[in-house]
Scaffold this motif. Structure first.
Motif, PDB file in Angstrom:
ATOM      1  N   ASP A 112      37.649  27.879  21.914  1.00  9.96           N
ATOM      2  CA  ASP A 112      37.115  28.878  22.824  1.00  9.96           C
ATOM      3  C   ASP A 112      35.611  28.675  23.046  1.00  9.96           C
ATOM      4  N   PRO A 113      35.173  28.906  24.305  1.00  7.16           N
ATOM      5  CA  PRO A 113      33.748  28.729  24.618  1.00  7.16           C
ATOM      6  C   PRO A 113      32.821  29.527  23.709  1.00  7.16           C
ATOM      7  N   SER A 114      33.260  30.667  23.305  1.00  5.95           N
ATOM      8  CA  SER A 114      32.382  31.510  22.482  1.00  5.95           C
ATOM      9  C   SER A 114      32.098  30.887  21.116  1.00  5.95           C
ATOM     10  N   MET A 115      33.004  30.001  20.687  1.00  6.83           N
ATOM     11  CA  MET A 115      32.780  29.319  19.405  1.00  6.83           C
ATOM     12  C   MET A 115      31.575  28.386  19.481  1.00  6.83           C
ATOM     13  N   VAL A 116      31.409  27.791  20.649  1.00 12.10           N
ATOM     14  CA  VAL A 116      30.269  26.898  20.836  1.00 12.10           C
ATOM     15  C   VAL A 116      28.974  27.674  20.666  1.00 12.10           C
ATOM     16  N   MET A 117      28.948  28.846  21.258  1.00 13.07           N
ATOM     17  CA  MET A 117      27.755  29.689  21.144  1.00 13.07           C
ATOM     18  C   MET A 117      27.534  30.106  19.693  1.00 13.07           C
ATOM     19  N   ARG A 118      28.632  30.407  19.049  1.00 13.66           N
ATOM     20  CA  ARG A 118      28.542  30.859  17.655  1.00 13.66           C
ATOM     21  C   ARG A 118      27.905  29.792  16.761  1.00 13.66           C
ATOM     22  N   TYR A 119      28.297  28.549  16.984  1.00 14.92           N
ATOM     23  CA  TYR A 119      27.808  27.468  16.110  1.00 14.92           C
ATOM     24  C   TYR A 119      26.443  26.922  16.496  1.00 14.92           C
ATOM     25  N   PHE A 120      26.132  26.937  17.788  1.00 15.85           N
ATOM     26  CA  PHE A 120      24.897  26.257  18.213  1.00 15.85           C
ATOM     27  C   PHE A 120      23.900  27.163  18.935  1.00 15.85           C
ATOM     28  N   GLY A 121      24.246  28.444  19.070  1.00 16.66           N
ATOM     29  CA  GLY A 121      23.275  29.379  19.632  1.00 16.66           C
ATOM     30  C   GLY A 121      23.231  29.388  21.137  1.00 16.66           C
ATOM     31  N   ASN A 122      22.804  28.282  21.724  1.00 13.04           N
ATOM     32  CA  ASN A 122      22.803  28.196  23.173  1.00 13.04           C
ATOM     33  C   ASN A 122      22.936  26.738  23.616  1.00 13.04           C
ATOM     34  N   LYS A 123      22.970  26.561  24.921  1.00  8.48           N
ATOM     35  CA  LYS A 123      23.231  25.229  25.472  1.00  8.48           C
ATOM     36  C   LYS A 123      22.140  24.229  25.090  1.00  8.48           C
ATOM     37  N   GLU A 124      20.924  24.686  25.106  1.00 10.33           N
ATOM     38  CA  GLU A 124      19.796  23.798  24.807  1.00 10.33           C
ATOM     39  C   GLU A 124      19.856  23.266  23.370  1.00 10.33           C
ATOM     40  N   LYS A 125      20.169  24.150  22.442  1.00  8.33           N
ATOM     41  CA  LYS A 125      20.249  23.726  21.038  1.00  8.33           C
ATOM     42  C   LYS A 125      21.429  22.785  20.809  1.00  8.33           C
ATOM     43  N   LEU A 126      22.510  23.052  21.537  1.00 11.22           N
ATOM     44  CA  LEU A 126      23.660  22.148  21.434  1.00 11.22           C
ATOM     45  C   LEU A 126      23.268  20.755  21.917  1.00 11.22           C
ATOM     46  N   PHE A 127      22.532  20.726  23.002  1.00 10.99           N
ATOM     47  CA  PHE A 127      22.085  19.422  23.508  1.00 10.99           C
ATOM     48  C   PHE A 127      21.205  18.703  22.484  1.00 10.99           C
ATOM     49  N   ALA A 128      20.279  19.433  21.914  1.00 11.68           N
ATOM     50  CA  ALA A 128      19.371  18.834  20.933  1.00 11.68           C
ATOM     51  C   ALA A 128      20.154  18.228  19.772  1.00 11.68           C
ATOM     52  N   ALA A 129      21.207  18.926  19.354  1.00  8.83           N
ATOM     53  CA  ALA A 129      22.030  18.415  18.256  1.00  8.83           C
ATOM     54  C   ALA A 129      22.803  17.169  18.688  1.00  8.83           C
ATOM     55  N   ALA A 130      23.252  17.160  19.947  1.00 10.19           N
ATOM     56  CA  ALA A 130      24.051  16.031  20.433  1.00 10.19           C
ATOM     57  C   ALA A 130      23.191  14.799  20.709  1.00 10.19           C
ATOM     58  N   ALA A 131      21.922  15.019  21.026  1.00 13.06           N
ATOM     59  CA  ALA A 131      21.059  13.903  21.417  1.00 13.06           C
ATOM     60  C   ALA A 131      20.123  13.450  20.303  1.00 13.06           C
ATOM     61  N   ASP A 132      20.364  13.951  19.115  1.00 13.00           N
ATOM     62  CA  ASP A 132      19.513  13.559  17.995  1.00 13.00           C
ATOM     63  C   ASP A 132      19.814  12.115  17.601  1.00 13.00           C
ATOM     64  N   PHE A 133      18.818  11.300  17.556  1.00 14.30           N
ATOM     65  CA  PHE A 133      19.087   9.901  17.230  1.00 14.30           C
ATOM     66  C   PHE A 133      17.825   9.136  16.833  1.00 14.30           C
ATOM     67  N   ASP A 134      18.049   7.897  16.496  1.00  9.96           N
ATOM     68  CA  ASP A 134      16.987   7.027  16.015  1.00  9.96           C
ATOM     69  C   ASP A 134      17.207   5.638  16.622  1.00  9.96           C
ATOM     70  N   LEU A 135      16.147   4.987  17.042  1.00 13.00           N
ATOM     71  CA  LEU A 135      16.306   3.650  17.632  1.00 13.00           C
ATOM     72  C   LEU A 135      16.795   2.630  16.599  1.00 13.00           C
ATOM     73  N   HIS A 136      16.513   2.905  15.323  1.00 12.06           N
ATOM     74  CA  HIS A 136      16.893   1.969  14.255  1.00 12.06           C
ATOM     75  C   HIS A 136      16.411   0.564  14.533  1.00 12.06           C
ATOM     76  N   LEU A 137      15.134   0.439  14.820  1.00 12.54           N
ATOM     77  CA  LEU A 137      14.588  -0.884  15.094  1.00 12.54           C
ATOM     78  C   LEU A 137      14.726  -1.756  13.861  1.00 12.54           C
ATOM     79  N   PRO A 138      15.069  -3.010  14.071  1.00 14.57           N
ATOM     80  CA  PRO A 138      15.327  -3.900  12.932  1.00 14.57           C
ATOM     81  C   PRO A 138      14.026  -4.333  12.265  1.00 14.57           C
ATOM     82  N   ASP A 139      14.146  -4.741  11.039  1.00 14.87           N
ATOM     83  CA  ASP A 139      12.999  -5.315  10.339  1.00 14.87           C
ATOM     84  C   ASP A 139      12.838  -6.754  10.822  1.00 14.87           C
TER      85      ASP A 139
END
Lengths: 184, 184
Positions: free
Chosen positions: A40-67
């Motif tokens: 249910d859509p409301s579950m998304v809100m429950r876990y991530f607060g709002n759309k912006e925070k959900l995006f931030a969680a989904a787009a969290d990453f690291d380039l992992h540049l090699p040594d």
DNA sequence: GTCTATAATTCGATAGAC
DNA sequence: GTCTATCGAATTATAGAC
């Protein structure tokens, strides 16, 4: 069905990454993500607060540049080119970020930070010249993000058809010159 | 105030180009365009039918690739680099198109057509090798669109700070190699 | 040629039952 | 932990008066 909190969160995040990557931030709706995750859509809100925070969680990453310390000086461009292509194809978050940065100033800011903080130091180390390092890092970004744009987002056929080896063969020398070359 | 049909249409198109370029397709509203043009939203619909057609009218453009026949063989990359930067900064439609192509498959299709039909023939002419021309054109696109992305859309500071001369000096040799070079 | 009014959707977010 | 129901806001698009 009843699932654990972690399962639910993970399936929401997975669906969010796919949707954001495929459609961009604005076109992606919480309702669609919820439908993909069979929840249910409301579950998304429950876990991530709002759309912006959900995006931030989904787009969290690291380039992992090699040594690159063990890499021969003249193979640096090729090594970096190979790494970027692999990294890009392995992590959907990168495409999420690129697609969104184009129409969202906040996300563009995050992208600036990422490249400044992760690519900048590498350029200093390689070129040995702090004065031009930022520019060298910027040039590398133009070529690598341009490849990503044409290959994964716009999907220009001749660029899509290139093998990893083709990419390394053509872009390697370009990155090499941008990072350790002397002209400009 | 009473304006002629042409004036109204022109001011709507101008406002639309600015909005689409600044905010992307989804975020741009007909209401905002109408407000910028100091006109009622319903007028926009009257003249252009719907949002999609208005976009098509605002994003209509041509790369205007220069005639390179009089340019010395070894100056082709530099000439093309200089041309692209000037062209890009002169015509807002290019940014409208890039920004939108990233999140809109139809527009991405138009972009593919544009580069295939306008850059492809140039590559055939220059490299003299039809077999690799498409790939060469694609490589040029990765570098040029990457520059546009970093400089005008993401606005990475070191890339923004480059002068036209800097761009020509760094990217010229890259384009030169992609178009007429022998390796890969 | 221009505007008012409004229909028809769609979306993010909230409250609360089970 | 999950869902129903719904609010309030915003948007595209249409109908029609002046």
């Amino acid at each position: 069905m009843r699932r654990s909190s972690e399962d639910t969160k993970a399936s929401i995040l997975g669906a969010a990454r796919e949707r954001f990557a495929a459609d961009g931030y604005d076109r992606t709706t919480i309702r669609a993500i919820a439908a993909d995750a069979a929840i249910d859509p409301s579950m998304v809100m429950r876990y991530f607060g709002n759309k912006e925070k959900l995006f931030a969680a989904a787009a969290d990453f690291d380039l992992h540049l090699p040594d690159l310390s063990g890499v021969p000086e003249d193979r640096i461009g090729a090594t970096l080119a190979a790494h970027f292509v692999e990294r890009w194809e392995a992590d959907e978050a990168l495409m999420v970020l690129l697609r969104t940065a184009v129409t969202n100033e906040d996300v563009a800011g995050r992208m600036r930070e990422i490249f400044a903080s992760q690519l900048g130091p590498l350029a200093v180390k390689l070129s040995g010249d702090p004065a031009t390092a930022a520019r060298r890092a910027g040039l590398v970004a133009t070529q690598m993000l341009g490849l990503a744009l044409c290959r994964y987002v716009l999907r220009l056929p001749p660029v899509v058809e290139m093998t990893h080896q083709d990419v390394v063969g053509w872009l390697g020398p370009t990155l090499q010159r941008y990072l350790v070359g002397r002209d400009g």
